[in-house]
Scaffold this motif. Structure first.
Motif, short mmCIF file in Angstrom:
data_model
loop_
_atom_site.label_atom_id
_atom_site.label_comp_id
_atom_site.label_asym_id
_atom_site.label_seq_id
_atom_site.Cartn_x
_atom_site.Cartn_y
_atom_site.Cartn_z
N GLU A 144 72.39 126.59 29.91
CA GLU A 144 72.99 127.63 29.93
C GLU A 144 72.41 129.02 29.26
O GLU A 144 72.06 129.85 30.34
N LYS A 168 73.12 137.09 42.10
CA LYS A 168 73.73 135.37 42.50
C LYS A 168 73.32 134.11 42.01
O LYS A 168 73.87 133.06 41.92
N LEU A 171 75.47 133.62 38.36
CA LEU A 171 76.89 133.52 39.10
C LEU A 171 76.97 132.04 39.25
O LEU A 171 77.57 130.82 38.94
N TYR A 172 76.21 131.46 40.56
CA TYR A 172 75.86 130.32 40.65
C TYR A 172 75.58 128.95 39.11
O TYR A 172 76.53 128.26 39.22
N SER A 173 74.68 129.15 38.41
CA SER A 173 74.67 128.53 37.55
C SER A 173 75.96 128.65 36.88
O SER A 173 75.83 127.53 36.46
N LEU A 174 76.35 129.85 36.17
CA LEU A 174 77.14 129.31 35.42
C LEU A 174 78.44 129.43 35.92
O LEU A 174 79.28 128.19 34.59
N PHE A 175 78.99 129.03 37.07
CA PHE A 175 80.24 128.27 37.58
C PHE A 175 79.57 127.07 37.52
O PHE A 175 80.39 126.13 37.37
N GLY A 176 78.38 126.12 37.54
CA GLY A 176 78.24 125.31 38.02
C GLY A 176 78.22 124.52 36.63
O GLY A 176 78.75 123.52 36.01
N LEU A 178 80.14 125.75 33.83
CA LEU A 178 81.40 125.99 33.20
C LEU A 178 82.50 124.65 34.17
O LEU A 178 82.83 124.28 32.89
N LEU A 179 81.51 123.69 34.85
CA LEU A 179 82.12 122.70 35.41
C LEU A 179 81.85 121.58 34.44
O LEU A 179 82.52 120.28 33.74
N ALA A 221 77.20 120.18 38.89
CA ALA A 221 76.07 121.30 38.00
C ALA A 221 74.67 121.19 38.03
O ALA A 221 74.03 122.41 38.33
#
Length: 505
Positions: A144, A168, A171-176, A178-179, A221
């Motif tokens: 992260e 963009k 956000l994509y990387s942070l969402f992945g 988070l999972l 992720a």
């Protein structure tokens, strides 16, 4: 000697020193950043010389308690897979520093020159850390943290749509991520070993259903990070808007964390789930190979075209990882390295062209080879490596992936091989439109590669040619680590029928 800690500490200290340089003295900041990155490269070479492929799996190991209550350690160490990727990072960073000499001086840059080069050095420390981490929580922290310097490099020094592309990407990387964090916590709780150390968690989860859920969290992720189709949509925007040097590290190193994570964590921590999801991943990989190549053919922006070619290449790498054969796994790892060099060279050459013409669009060029033969020559070599011409580095790795995949999955391997034909179309057509044909009026004023630019591309071209003819030193390091991974996944070593027949005779 704590090699890995030193490799991370040197660029961090260097970043602090760069940040403390006098305001307005950008040249000193650049020189200091270049010097620090060269020191890191020298230290990496010194460490690599001491690595023994026949020794313990993880070497240069350091383990210290970090958060004892939760079993979190500062745990680092490298096997052959991690070592070659750290070496890739150490080679590319000084090249990128030299290539980015004027990137931070752009009028639209939001921050100072020294901030840009300090961010580069911080990013180098994060990249080394993510490949060296043997504690899964520490890996997640680096996974992260390395987003932050890249976010600012794109958003503050990129093209006209840099803010959109940077957000963009983040956000994509942070969402992945988070999972993956949810899966990391689940792995820790369910394993019940009060540790996040990767070697101790291998085999800890036996229930197939639990493995599938945890695998899904990690894999999503990594698929976003790679990126694997259909999680790829952030990459063309980010690569097109990033400064050329940042694009090299984004596609050449950061994205490799995704495929590295698949090989390192998904296969070994969740072997049953990996086998269960293999058909799905192979389908995604094959679609990505064909889709990325076809879309690349239709691009008018050089950097977007190169980004889409990378989506195709990442399909090959993921295919090699989940084919679960020794040849395919070693080929996928070698592909990560070779792709970093060939695609890195293409992005840098695109940056040189854009700096001269002020436009990323292919149609604005023509006849470059008549005016700048050196620039056109290195462009051709890098392009031919991108289409995996025999004798250049990418051919070896792509051939190994296809051969290893064919051993178990014949039809996907045959379909994927069409990506080689499509690669020839998008690379040669791009080169023909830019370097061939009548010379465009603005191109007549171009100057050929200067001394700094020659120093930038020469090492990459040398590596592309050298590893094309003699990849053995890297494969000698990679093969034992891949073999150990497949043993952990309990995959039997596959022997082609022709080899068995020869042995019988």
């Amino acid at each position: 000697m704590p090699w890995l800690t030193i490799l991370m500490a040197v660029p961090v200290v260097g970043a602090v020193l760069v940040a403390l340089t006098p305001k307005g003295n950008g040249k000193l900041a650049k020189q200091l950043a270049l010097g620090v990155s060269v020191v890191v490269l020298a230290l990496t070479i010194a460490m690599a010389v001491q690595f023994s492929p026949k020794g313990p799996r993880f070497q240069f190991v350091e383990t210290y308690d970090w958060i004892p209550r939760f079993g979190v350690h500062y745990g680092v160490g490298v096997d052959g897979i991690a070592l070659v990727l750290i070496a890739l990072s150490a080679v590319l960073v000084p090249i990128v520093v030299l290539a980015s000499w004027n990137d931070a001086d752009a009028p639209h840059a939001k921050y100072s020159v020294k901030t840009y080069f300090a961010l580069l050095l911080v990013l180098e420390a994060m990249m080394i850390g993510v490949f060296a981490a043997t504690d899964i929580f520490l890996f997640y922290v680096f996974f992260e943290a390395m987003l932050i310097p890249m976010y600012f490099m794109i958003g503050s020094y990129g093209g006209a749509q840099r803010s959109y592309a940077a957000v963009k990407f983040l956000l994509y990387s942070l969402f992945g991520g988070l999972l993956m964090l949810v899966a990391v916590i689940g792995l820790y709780v369910i394993a019940g070993k009060n540790t996040f150390m990767f070697p101790e968690l291998i085999g800890a989860i036996q229930d197939p259903t639990t493995q599938k859920w945890l695998f899904a969290g990690f894999f999503f992720a990594f698929a976003v990070k790679a990126p694997l189709w259909p999680f790829h949509t952030w990459l063309p925007d980010a690569a097109a808007q990033a400064p050329a040097g940042a694009a090299v590290l984004l596609v050449g190193v950061l994205d490799k964390v995704g495929t590295y994570g698949m090989l390192r964590f998904c296969l070994e921590l969740f072997p049953d789930a990996s086998k269960y999801f293999t058909p799905l991943v192979i389908v995604l990989s094959v679609v990505g190979i064909i889709y990325g190549a076809i879309v690349a053919i239709g691009q008018t922006d050089m950097k977007r075209l190169i980004a889409y070619t990378s989506i195709s290449h990442f399909g090959f790498i993921a295919l090699g990882v989940f084919a679960m054969t020794n040849d395919a796994g070693a080929g996928a790892t070698l592909y990560m390295v070779n792709h970093g060099f060939s695609t890195g060279a293409l992005f840098l050459i695109a940056g040189f062209l854009i700096a001269r013409r002020g436009s990323p669009y292919i149609e604005d060029y023509g006849g470059v080879q008549k005016v700048t033969p050196k620039l056109a020559g290195v462009f051709l070599i890098a392009g031919l490596s991108g289409l995996s011409l025999p004798g250049l580095s990418s051919f070896v790795s792509e051939f190994m992936v296809l051969l290893g995949t064919y051993e178990r999955y014949m039809v996907p391997a045959i379909i994927s091989a069409t990506g080689v034909i499509l690669a020839a179309i998008y690379i040669l057509w791009m080169y023909q439109r830019i370097a061939g044909g009548p010379t465009a009026e603005p191109v007549k004023e171009f100057k050929d590669l200067n001394r700094r630019e020659l120093w930038v591309v020469a090492p990459l071209i040398a590596l592309i040619i050298g590893l094309g003819f003699y990849p053995k030193p890297l494969l000698d390091v990679i093969n034992p680590a891949v073999d150990h991974t497949l043993v952990s996944v309990q995959v039997e070593k596959f022997t082609p029928a022709i080899a068995e027949k020869g042995a019988g005779q």
